[in-house]
Each structure stands twice: as C-alpha cells, then as structure tokens.
Design an enzyme around this catalytic site. Structure first.
Site, PDB file in Angstrom:
ATOM      1  CB  THR A 349     -74.941  20.972 -28.578  1.00  0.00           C
ATOM      2  OG1 THR A 349     -76.179  21.176 -27.890  1.00  0.00           O
ATOM      3  CG2 THR A 349     -74.513  19.527 -28.411  1.00  0.00           C
ATOM      4  CD  GLN A 379     -78.451  20.715 -24.643  1.00  0.00           C
ATOM      5  OE1 GLN A 379     -78.439  21.300 -23.558  1.00  0.00           O
ATOM      6  NE2 GLN A 379     -79.351  20.948 -25.583  1.00  0.00           N
ATOM      7  CG  ASP A 402     -75.826  15.959 -25.873  1.00  0.00           C
ATOM      8  OD1 ASP A 402     -76.575  14.967 -25.849  1.00  0.00           O
ATOM      9  OD2 ASP A 402     -76.212  17.092 -26.212  1.00  0.00           O
ATOM     10  CG  ASP A 423     -80.194  12.118 -26.137  1.00  0.00           C
ATOM     11  OD1 ASP A 423     -80.855  11.079 -25.999  1.00  0.00           O
ATOM     12  OD2 ASP A 423     -80.718  13.253 -26.182  1.00  0.00           O
ATOM     13  NE  ARG A 492     -83.708  11.342 -26.128  1.00  0.00           N
ATOM     14  CZ  ARG A 492     -84.168  12.440 -25.539  1.00  0.00           C
ATOM     15  NH1 ARG A 492     -85.481  12.589 -25.351  1.00  0.00           N
ATOM     16  NH2 ARG A 492     -83.343  13.388 -25.141  1.00  0.00           N
ATOM     17  CD1 TRP A 494     -81.936  15.176 -32.270  1.00  0.00           C
ATOM     18  CD2 TRP A 494     -79.888  14.662 -32.985  1.00  0.00           C
ATOM     19  NE1 TRP A 494     -81.237  16.357 -32.409  1.00  0.00           N
ATOM     20  CE2 TRP A 494     -79.979  16.061 -32.846  1.00  0.00           C
ATOM     21  CE3 TRP A 494     -78.688  14.101 -33.412  1.00  0.00           C
ATOM     22  CZ2 TRP A 494     -78.905  16.917 -33.126  1.00  0.00           C
ATOM     23  CZ3 TRP A 494     -77.619  14.949 -33.685  1.00  0.00           C
ATOM     24  CH2 TRP A 494     -77.728  16.335 -33.543  1.00  0.00           C
TER      25      TRP A 494
END
Length: 584
Positions: A349, A379, A402, A423, A492, A494
């Site tokens: 990532t 990602q 991401d 995310d 949310r 992590w």
C-alpha cells in the site's frame, strides 16, 4: 490580590505535575509492623514519570538503571533507550531479510526494505528529539508539542512497517521483533502527554517551563493562538513562504479561477526548477527536478510543473525538505501512475503511491494527482504524505481504494477534490480538510464505499484523526444513478482508536442513514471516536445513526477539532486568496 510569579525548577515543577496526575504518594515515615515503606527519591521520580505509561512495568524497568532523580535526565535517558530499541528493531529487520535468502519473494523484499527505511526515519527523529531536548528540559520550553509530534511519528513509522505486511507469518515475526521498541515509543508519548496535559490543567504553558515560571495567569486563548502572529498567520511559515502560497496561482489565471474559492492569482512566483514535457523547462520529468533539490534545505525548492500529463511515480525523500510544487491547474498539470497491490507484483500500500512525500514542509498547489489502477487494483494510492507540516491547496486527488494516504504528521488541505471508493481518505496523521469536495465513485460490483478510515492506534495521548470541515460529500457522475443502491458510509475504524469528525459539511443522500460502518471482524468501533456537528443535506439526518457515533450538540464539544487545536501549535497558513479557518 494579584498572584505573583512563582519561580521553580523543572524538577520541582515535574514533581507538582506528578501530584496533579495523582502519581506521587507521600508515605507515612512512622514506624510500625509494616516497617519503613518510604520510597527513595529515585523510585519516586520513576514512579511519577511512568504512572501514565501504557506499559508501566516496561517504563520502570527502562529507568531503573538510571541513578538519578532528576526528571530531565530520566526523560532523556528514556529517549536514548527508545533510540537503542529502534536500532535493534532496524537490525532485526535486516537480519530477517537476510535470513530469508533467495527464497524471499518480491513483495516480502519490498515490504522489508520499506520497514528498514521507515525505522531509519524513526531513528533520525529520535536523534532530533534528543538534540532538541538539550541537557535540561528547560531548553525545550515551547518545543514540547513539537517533541511530542516527532514521538508520534516514531510510533507511526513502526506501525507503518507492520501495516504493509500482508503475509501472516512474516507479519507475526516482524510484530514480535519490533514489539519492544514500539512499547518504549508508546510509553515516551504517554510521558510527554501527561506532562503537557497536567501543565495545561494547572494553567502552566510550555513556555512557562522554559522561563521557570509557574502560576501566571495566561492571556485569553493563548493555548489556541500562541504560535500565530498578529495577523493570525503561523510563525513557523516564513514571509517568503507566505508570499509563495499567495502568488502560486496558475500562471496567467484570473483571480477567481479555481475549484472553489481562492483561485488563480497571477502566478508571479519565480521557480527554482521548471518541468515541461515539451523540453521548454530545465527538466522533462518531475523526479529529475526533485533530485536536483538540495537536502536539508533551510529555504524552498520551488518546482513549477507546466501543463501536461506526467506518467511517473515521484518520491520526495525525507532529507529533501521544504519542497513546493505548483502547476497550471488541477486538471491541466496531472501526475499519474497505475501501481497497485492487486495488479503490481512486489507492491505494498505505501509503495503504490503515485506521489510519495517523505519529508517535512511540503507544499503543493494547482496539481492533479491520480492513480489509474482502477477498482481491480485494490489498494492504489494517488498521494501519500509521511512528512510533518504539509500544506495542500487547490489540488485534485483521483483514485479508487486508498486514494489519499494522510499517513503521518500534521496535514492541512483546503479547496481540494478527492474521489474514491474504499477507505479513500485514510492514515495516521492529524489532518484537517476544509472547504473541499469529496466524491464517492462506483467501484467493483457489490463494493461498499467508505470515505474515511482513520488509523489511530494510540488513543487520546496523540492527535491522530481526520477532520472534514465545511466540505461537500457527494456521488460522482458515474455513481449518481446508483447512489441509493451502492452503500456509502462516512467511514469505518481502521485501528482501535480511530478518530474522525465531520463538521459543518453538506452530506448527500448517498450516505447510509447509519452513517458509519464497522471494520469487518474487529470491534474497533467500540473504542473509536466518531463525531458529527452542524452538518446539512439529506445525508446529515442523524436519527438512525449507529449508537457508537457522537452527535455533538454544541460547538464546545468539537472545539478540539478546529485547525487551531487539532494542528497545534497552529502550524498552518492563512492567506487572503485561500484562507485558513482557525476556528469553527
């Protein structure tokens, strides 16, 4: 009657701080069946400093060999012990990689190389902390917040290493291998947090520590504005930096051009480096221009990137600080790449980012950043910042999962567009995004959108969290028709202490009525902090919100999430053409 100044030593003040946080116990010296239970001065000092530590036993064990009751010496000894532990973690990482030999796969090698790199960053920051502390904490004074910020980075770098490892066995080995240094880093943060918090509660500012003064009545709002000049601008930004950001509109653009407010502005800035695909500049690639920037630069390396699409992966090394990039517009100057975890072998990532900023003092304006790997790439970061004090204006970030990795330090974004799916604003920094457009996209079939995923693993001892202030959260044009069937959430958790605040923001009807989602297979939502205040739009109805999210009723409840507080000591720019809103 006026209260006079009370001049005390650092040691005395820390003793008082110890009392304030309830850790110094005065033991009856009288005889009796229990004998003399009086602690010696060294034990008292250690007990006082370690009382707030996450791992008190480890803290005390670290300080037991230090034959001193001087808090300054004890704290410095603790920093040196932490540095030694991080050095051992770095060596452990290297030996782990060597032990895997020729059997190591591309991804494992990449992640271990990244671990070695970020652990070296941690070492460098610890060296800076020890140097800045001097021989006595009296020399630290108003730097206490900065020292704590660097310590937070030291902790984050170690979590970065583990977060990037997806192979379970290697993750376990590395987690155990760096556990000790991570514990010491965590304890160090706790110690600094206890000191600064207790002093604040006693109306003792960090500057009083430097002056040796205790008991002065502070000026109004000094805690919010102590590092701002009379114009409300941060002192850490030089006059040249302020002029740069004011002048760095798209060259030749009208003053009202832009994504939102504060558009162009004439482009009077004189760059030190010019990048142009057509050869009209000094460089044809951005990476070449970055390589030409000096290391440890007290001034600015100013890179003007002319209009064009630059397909390259750009990394700004940690030692190449104070880089300022500006382009011809967020849809005219575009930096793009397609590296991803799902489609690029040997990629993690952190290493997928199109632009990766490892250094402090980065500034950008009028540039678009893209990762075009698509939803199947999983990602795929468009922009990652590891350095402290990043200031981003009038930029655009496009990706899917991401997109924007706000990974470390203090970061401020104003008047940006960021798009993504899963995310797509995430990290472990103190980040405020103001007056910006946030777009949820259409991902793979059945995929759920999460705007944020904060990674606070340390709790309230650190300022790690994402603040969305006066923004708009909407569906992009491809998602628009399906926005009510594709589930989208504000965020949310992590990590266990994920922290996110949405304030004064327009929330579209694409956001689920529950607002927030759980991290699958974890119970982080039970310890996370999610706050909403004064939002508007169809998605802002909080009647059906999850019970673990807080709906603030007053401004006082969210005051800590303002720029002046969350990014303390107010390290950001307020300019006429792109203003910074310090409060709510």
């Amino acid at each position: 009657m006026a209260v006079g100044k009370i001049v005390i030593s650092v040691a005395s003040m820390l003793l008082v701080v110890g009392v304030a946080i309830g850790v110094v116990t005065f033991v009856n010296k009288g005889g009796g069946a229990g004998g003399d239970k009086t602690l010696n001065s060294h034990q008292k000092a250690v007990e006082s400093l370690c009382a707030s530590a996450t791992d008190k036993g480890s803290c005390a064990k670290t300080l037991d060999p230090v034959k001193s009751d001087d808090p300054s010496k004890l704290i410095k000894a603790f920093m040196l012990a932490t540095k030694d532990a991080v050095t051992k973690s770095t060596n452990f990482t290297a030996s782990t990689e060597e032990g895997m030999g020729k059997n190591i796969n591309a991804t494992s090698k990449a992640v271990l190389d990244y671990c070695k790199r970020v652990l070296m960053y941690a070492l460098e920051d610890l060296e800076t902390i020890v140097e800045e502390m001097g021989e006595d904490l009296q020399q630290s004074g108003s730097k206490m917040d900065q020292l704590k910020q660097w310590l937070t980075g030291v902790f984050n770098y170690q979590t970065d290493c583990i977060d990037d490892i997806e192979e379970s066995e290697l993750r376990k080995v590395m987690g155990e291998g760096i556990a000790h240094s991570k514990i010491l880093s965590s304890n160090a943060i706790d110690i600094f947090h206890a000191l600064t918090t207790a002093m604040s509660q006693m109306n003792v500012k960090v500057d009083d520590m430097k002056k040796g003064n205790l008991g002065e009545t502070p000026a109004p709002d000094r805690d919010l504005l102590e590092d701002l000049d009379q114009k409300g601008l941060p002192k850490w930004h030089s006059d040249k930096d302020r002029k740069l950001m004011a002048q760095a509109g798209r060259p030749g653009a009208p003053a009202d051009e832009g994504i939102g407010e504060g558009g162009g502005g004439g482009g009077k800035i004189k760059p030190t480096h010019v990048v142009a695909k057509d050869g009209s500049g000094q460089f044809k690639t951005i990476s070449e221009a970055v390589k030409a920037c000096p290391e440890k630069n007290p001034g600015r390396c100013i890179i003007y990137i002319k209009a064009g699409v630059y397909k390259e992966q750009v990394t700004i090394p940690k030692k190449v600080n104070n880089v300022f990039m500006f382009g011809d517009g967020a849809t005219q100057t575009i930096i793009t790449f397609d590296r991803s975890v799902g489609l690029s072998p040997g990629t993690t990532t952190s290493l997928s980012g199109t632009v990766q900023v490892e250094s402090e003092g980065f500034m950008a304006k009028w540039i678009g950043f893209q990762n075009t790997a698509g939803p199947l790439g999983h990602q795929a970061v468009a922009f990652r910042v590891n350095g402290d004090r990043a200031v981003i204006f009038n930029c655009r970030f496009d990706g899917y999962q991401d997109t924007l990795y706000v990974n470390n330090g203090r970061q401020f974004y104003r008047n940006i567009v960021v798009s993504g799916t899963v995310d797509f604003i995430f990290g472990k920094s103190a980040t405020v995004i103001q007056n910006s457009l946030i777009l949820c996209r259409k991902g793979s079939p059945g995929q759920t959108n999460h705007v944020t995923a904060d990674g606070n693993e340390k709790g309230k001892a650190v300022k790690i969290g994402i603040v969305l202030h006066n923004c708009r959260i909407m569906a992009d044009k491809e998602l628009e028709a399906d926005r009510l069937t594709v589930k989208s959430y504000l965020g949310r958790p992590w990590k266990p202490f994920a922290t996110t605040a949405v304030i004064g923001t327009e929330i579209g009807d694409l956001i689920q009525p529950t607002g927030w989602n759980e991290w699958q297979g974890e119970k982080f939502h039970l310890t996370a902090t999610y706050v909403e205040f004064n939002n508007r739009g169809p998605g802002a109805n909080t009647a059906a919100r999850v019970p673990w999210a807080k709906m603030a009723k007053s401004a006082a409840e969210v005051e800590r999430f303002t720029v002046a507080n969350w990014l303390t000591p107010a390290n950001w720019i307020q300019e006429a053409n792109v203003p910074v809103q310090l409060g709510l």
